[in-house]
Design a protein around this motif. Structure first.
Motif, PDB file in Angstrom:
ATOM      1  N   ALA A  88       0.842  -1.207   0.000  1.00  0.00           N
ATOM      2  CA  ALA A  88       0.000   0.000   0.000  1.00  0.00           C
ATOM      3  C   ALA A  88       0.869   1.246   0.000  1.00  0.00           C
ATOM      4  CB  ALA A  88      -0.920   0.000   1.227  1.00  0.00           C
ATOM      5  N   ARG A  89       1.878   1.231   0.832  1.00  0.00           N
ATOM      6  CA  ARG A  89       2.773   2.384   0.928  1.00  0.00           C
ATOM      7  C   ARG A  89       3.464   2.646  -0.417  1.00  0.00           C
ATOM      8  NH1 ARG A  89       8.168   3.050   2.455  1.00  0.00           N
ATOM      9  NH2 ARG A  89       8.619   5.054   3.452  1.00  0.00           N
ATOM     10  N   ALA A  90       3.906   1.588  -1.080  1.00  0.00           N
ATOM     11  CA  ALA A  90       4.585   1.736  -2.370  1.00  0.00           C
ATOM     12  C   ALA A  90       3.653   2.342  -3.419  1.00  0.00           C
ATOM     13  CB  ALA A  90       5.097   0.374  -2.843  1.00  0.00           C
ATOM     14  N   TYR A  91       2.407   1.898  -3.450  1.00  0.00           N
ATOM     15  CA  TYR A  91       1.446   2.447  -4.412  1.00  0.00           C
ATOM     16  C   TYR A  91       1.150   3.921  -4.120  1.00  0.00           C
ATOM     17  CZ  TYR A  91       0.385  -2.135  -6.448  1.00  0.00           C
ATOM     18  OH  TYR A  91       0.465  -3.338  -7.095  1.00  0.00           O
ATOM     19  N   PHE A  92       0.967   4.258  -2.849  1.00  0.00           N
ATOM     20  CA  PHE A  92       0.687   5.653  -2.502  1.00  0.00           C
ATOM     21  C   PHE A  92       1.866   6.565  -2.840  1.00  0.00           C
ATOM     22  CE2 PHE A  92      -2.497   3.962   0.744  1.00  0.00           C
ATOM     23  CZ  PHE A  92      -3.591   4.372  -0.003  1.00  0.00           C
ATOM     24  N   LEU A  93       3.074   6.085  -2.644  1.00  0.00           N
ATOM     25  CA  LEU A  93       4.260   6.885  -2.977  1.00  0.00           C
ATOM     26  C   LEU A  93       4.325   7.149  -4.486  1.00  0.00           C
ATOM     27  CD1 LEU A  93       6.972   5.322  -0.626  1.00  0.00           C
ATOM     28  CD2 LEU A  93       6.126   7.684  -0.559  1.00  0.00           C
ATOM     29  N   ARG A  94       3.963   6.141  -5.288  1.00  0.00           N
ATOM     30  CA  ARG A  94       3.932   6.335  -6.742  1.00  0.00           C
ATOM     31  C   ARG A  94       2.835   7.336  -7.124  1.00  0.00           C
ATOM     32  NH1 ARG A  94       3.690   0.540  -9.558  1.00  0.00           N
ATOM     33  NH2 ARG A  94       3.512   1.872 -11.411  1.00  0.00           N
ATOM     34  N   ALA A  95       1.705   7.300  -6.386  1.00  0.00           N
ATOM     35  CA  ALA A  95       0.618   8.253  -6.653  1.00  0.00           C
ATOM     36  C   ALA A  95       1.051   9.676  -6.321  1.00  0.00           C
ATOM     37  CB  ALA A  95      -0.615   7.864  -5.835  1.00  0.00           C
ATOM     38  N   VAL A  96       1.819   9.834  -5.237  1.00  0.00           N
ATOM     39  CA  VAL A  96       2.312  11.155  -4.838  1.00  0.00           C
ATOM     40  C   VAL A  96       3.220  11.743  -5.919  1.00  0.00           C
ATOM     41  CG1 VAL A  96       3.840  12.358  -3.208  1.00  0.00           C
ATOM     42  CG2 VAL A  96       2.081  10.801  -2.359  1.00  0.00           C
ATOM     43  N   ALA A  97       3.993  10.895  -6.583  1.00  0.00           N
ATOM     44  CA  ALA A  97       4.886  11.366  -7.640  1.00  0.00           C
ATOM     45  C   ALA A  97       4.107  11.994  -8.799  1.00  0.00           C
ATOM     46  CB  ALA A  97       5.744  10.206  -8.155  1.00  0.00           C
ATOM     47  N   ILE A  98       2.851  11.586  -8.980  1.00  0.00           N
ATOM     48  CA  ILE A  98       2.013  12.139 -10.048  1.00  0.00           C
ATOM     49  C   ILE A  98       1.243  13.365  -9.567  1.00  0.00           C
ATOM     50  CG2 ILE A  98       0.105  11.637 -11.638  1.00  0.00           C
ATOM     51  CD1 ILE A  98       0.920   8.681 -11.492  1.00  0.00           C
ATOM     52  N   ASP A  99       0.811  13.334  -8.298  1.00  0.00           N
ATOM     53  CA  ASP A  99       0.000  14.421  -7.737  1.00  0.00           C
ATOM     54  C   ASP A  99       0.682  14.921  -6.463  1.00  0.00           C
ATOM     55  OD1 ASP A  99      -2.193  16.140  -7.288  1.00  0.00           O
ATOM     56  OD2 ASP A  99      -3.240  14.619  -6.100  1.00  0.00           O
ATOM     57  N   GLU A 100       1.728  15.704  -6.626  1.00  0.00           N
ATOM     58  CA  GLU A 100       2.616  16.049  -5.512  1.00  0.00           C
ATOM     59  C   GLU A 100       1.980  16.938  -4.454  1.00  0.00           C
ATOM     60  OE1 GLU A 100       6.232  17.641  -7.028  1.00  0.00           O
ATOM     61  OE2 GLU A 100       6.871  15.754  -7.933  1.00  0.00           O
ATOM     62  N   ASP A 101       1.016  17.769  -4.841  1.00  0.00           N
ATOM     63  CA  ASP A 101       0.402  18.669  -3.860  1.00  0.00           C
ATOM     64  C   ASP A 101      -1.073  18.377  -3.620  1.00  0.00           C
ATOM     65  OD1 ASP A 101      -0.481  19.439  -6.302  1.00  0.00           O
ATOM     66  OD2 ASP A 101       0.189  21.529  -6.174  1.00  0.00           O
ATOM     67  N   GLY A 102      -1.553  17.271  -4.209  1.00  0.00           N
ATOM     68  CA  GLY A 102      -2.940  16.874  -3.980  1.00  0.00           C
ATOM     69  C   GLY A 102      -3.982  17.743  -4.635  1.00  0.00           C
ATOM     70  N   THR A 103      -3.600  18.459  -5.683  1.00  0.00           N
ATOM     71  CA  THR A 103      -4.550  19.378  -6.326  1.00  0.00           C
ATOM     72  C   THR A 103      -5.367  18.721  -7.444  1.00  0.00           C
ATOM     73  OG1 THR A 103      -2.737  20.130  -7.759  1.00  0.00           O
ATOM     74  CG2 THR A 103      -3.242  21.460  -5.815  1.00  0.00           C
ATOM     75  N   LYS A 104      -4.974  17.522  -7.874  1.00  0.00           N
ATOM     76  CA  LYS A 104      -5.778  16.838  -8.890  1.00  0.00           C
ATOM     77  C   LYS A 104      -7.107  16.414  -8.288  1.00  0.00           C
ATOM     78  CE  LYS A 104      -2.274  15.085 -12.105  1.00  0.00           C
ATOM     79  NZ  LYS A 104      -2.907  15.546 -13.352  1.00  0.00           N
ATOM     80  N   ASP A 105      -8.086  16.240  -9.159  1.00  0.00           N
ATOM     81  CA  ASP A 105      -9.433  15.905  -8.707  1.00  0.00           C
ATOM     82  C   ASP A 105      -9.457  14.539  -8.023  1.00  0.00           C
ATOM     83  OD1 ASP A 105     -12.353  14.973  -8.958  1.00  0.00           O
ATOM     84  OD2 ASP A 105     -12.456  17.051  -9.638  1.00  0.00           O
ATOM     85  N   GLU A 106     -10.272  14.436  -6.971  1.00  0.00           N
ATOM     86  CA  GLU A 106     -10.352  13.179  -6.227  1.00  0.00           C
ATOM     87  C   GLU A 106     -10.940  12.051  -7.061  1.00  0.00           C
ATOM     88  OE1 GLU A 106     -12.357  13.810  -2.522  1.00  0.00           O
ATOM     89  OE2 GLU A 106     -10.517  14.497  -1.544  1.00  0.00           O
ATOM     90  N   THR A 107     -11.693  12.374  -8.096  1.00  0.00           N
ATOM     91  CA  THR A 107     -12.269  11.336  -8.942  1.00  0.00           C
ATOM     92  C   THR A 107     -11.205  10.560  -9.702  1.00  0.00           C
ATOM     93  OG1 THR A 107     -12.590  12.925 -10.758  1.00  0.00           O
ATOM     94  CG2 THR A 107     -14.446  12.560  -9.242  1.00  0.00           C
ATOM     95  N   VAL A 108     -10.005  11.135  -9.815  1.00  0.00           N
ATOM     96  CA  VAL A 108      -8.911  10.428 -10.487  1.00  0.00           C
ATOM     97  C   VAL A 108      -7.787  10.102  -9.491  1.00  0.00           C
ATOM     98  CG1 VAL A 108      -9.391  11.375 -12.764  1.00  0.00           C
ATOM     99  CG2 VAL A 108      -7.808  12.598 -11.232  1.00  0.00           C
ATOM    100  N   GLY A 109      -8.117  10.039  -8.213  1.00  0.00           N
ATOM    101  CA  GLY A 109      -7.114   9.663  -7.217  1.00  0.00           C
ATOM    102  C   GLY A 109      -6.325  10.824  -6.646  1.00  0.00           C
ATOM    103  N   GLY A 110      -6.747  12.064  -6.958  1.00  0.00           N
ATOM    104  CA  GLY A 110      -6.071  13.221  -6.388  1.00  0.00           C
ATOM    105  C   GLY A 110      -6.561  13.504  -4.983  1.00  0.00           C
ATOM    106  N   GLY A 111      -6.188  14.660  -4.443  1.00  0.00           N
ATOM    107  CA  GLY A 111      -6.641  15.043  -3.114  1.00  0.00           C
ATOM    108  C   GLY A 111      -5.705  14.604  -2.004  1.00  0.00           C
TER     109      GLY A 111
END
Length: 384
Positions: A88-111
């Protein structure tokens, strides 16, 4: 009229659709559809199937795309459900690399959610957890600001704003708790705690957990009257509400609340919280233990009063304490409970009560027969 013979072409078309849904060799299903299907499987409790679908979505997504972000975030959540925390941690870290400040829409995994999960999954804890919590808080503040700037909010948007504020308050309280534990040695720990809980109560004044955290801070500062005031305010926000009301804190929060109430000698209020918890779940060893302990302490105080009325009061309190503690011990053995200190303390309290009141008479409480009743119910089910 005779039934019409099925059209061979339409039959082939239907087979093709079924083949695609089953992952056949025709045109691949889009990552968005796979993610939606995976989310549905999670809701249905089919977590392994959801994992398979989310993995397929990830495989078919372009690097750095919203599709990849959506699949990564979902895989993080699924692995949390499966107890695979490293994955889980590895997947979330990869997600952070795409959305570094959480500004992408939550419908696509942002926030903010991935930051908050990483704070709890941190291997280092302490400052690393605080860093992740702060990134989550920053993302939440941006979402709150955007909604507050909306001139004519719908009812749904108002509800969303309220939920975001509660989540921000909870995040701030989580950081305060880190400073009360892992980072308590930091020079500015107390100052940071003060600032965090003050902000939390301002952001969500109707959120019971914020006042509970404030009380915890006040207890650590030995400001017990202030702690009592904060706990009373926390209780007043939900004590008269039905269990299903969203304003009622979750079960573990209320167990922690009962401990805090006992710490500031608000035993009567603690017992009322614990009685309600037993009504919701009568299998919690900790709840029965805390109730027994709280009633024992009440009896001790009544006994020290030495008035004629308190003579009967303390005996009644200790008889009730014995019922709670016996049920605690029963469940402790039944569940093979791991907290040895809790078990030893319950036994010690029962011994102290026995010295004053003697052993419990047979059939003192209906609770003593629960194990037999459960066994009888189980036998009946097997017969059916």
């Amino acid at each position: 009229m005779a039934p019409r013979r099925p059209d061979k072409k339409s039959k082939k078309k239907d087979k093709g659709a079924i083949s695609r849904a089953a992952g056949g060799n025709s045109k691949p299903i889009s990552p968005q559809v796979l993610v939606k299907a995976a989310e549905y499987q999670v809701q249905e409790g089919n977590v392994q199937d959801a994992h398979t679908l989310a993995e397929k979505a990830l495989e078919q997504s372009f690097a750095g795309s919203d599709d990849e972000l959506s699949a990564l975030n979902l895989l993080g959540q699924i692995n949390l459900e499966l107890g695979e925390f490293e994955a889980a941690r590895a997947y979330f870290l990869r997600a952070v690399a795409i959305d570094e400040d959480g500004t992408k829409d939550e419908t696509v995994g942002g926030g903010p959610e991935k930051f908050l999960c990483l704070a709890q999954l941190s291997e280092q804890g302490g400052k690393d957890s605080v860093t992740w919590f702060e990134r989550g808080a920053a993302a939440l503040k941006k979402q709150i600001a955007a909604l507050e700037e909306t001139r004519r909010r719908s009812d749904e948007q108002d509800m969303q704003l309220d939920e975001l504020k509660k989540k921000l308050a909870m995040t701030l309280c989580s950081v305060a708790e880190v400073y009360m534990t892992d980072l308590s040695w930091e020079e500015d720990a107390e100052q940071r705690c003060e600032s965090l809980v003050t902000e939390a109560t301002m952001v969500a004044p109707d959120f019971a957990e914020t006042w509970q955290t404030l009380a915890n801070v006040r207890i650590s500062q030995e400001r017990f009257d202030d702690a009592k005031a904060a706990l009373t305010r926390s209780l007043d926000l939900w004590k008269d509400l039905p269990p299903e009301d969203p304003a009622v804190p979750d079960f573990p929060s209320r167990v922690a609340l009962a401990r805090l109430l006992m710490e500031v000698e608000m035993e009567q209020e603690a017992i009322e919280v614990l009685e309600r918890l037993v009504g919701e779940d009568d299998q919690s060893v900790e709840v029965w233990y805390l109730g027994g302990w709280g009633l024992y302490v009440m009896g001790e105080k009544q006994k020290a009063n030495k008035s004629s009325e308190s003579e009967e009061d303390w005996k009644a309190s200790w008889i009730s304490s014995r019922v709670w503690l016996n049920q605690c011990q029963h469940l402790y053995k039944l569940q093979d409970y791991e907290d040895e200190r809790l078990g030893e303390h319950a036994k010690e309290l029962l011994g102290l009560i026995a010295k004053e009141l003697g052993d419990a008479p047979a059939g003192e409480a209906e609770d003593d027969d629960w194990e037999d009743d459960d066994a009888a119910d189980s036998d009946e089910e097997m017969k059916d």
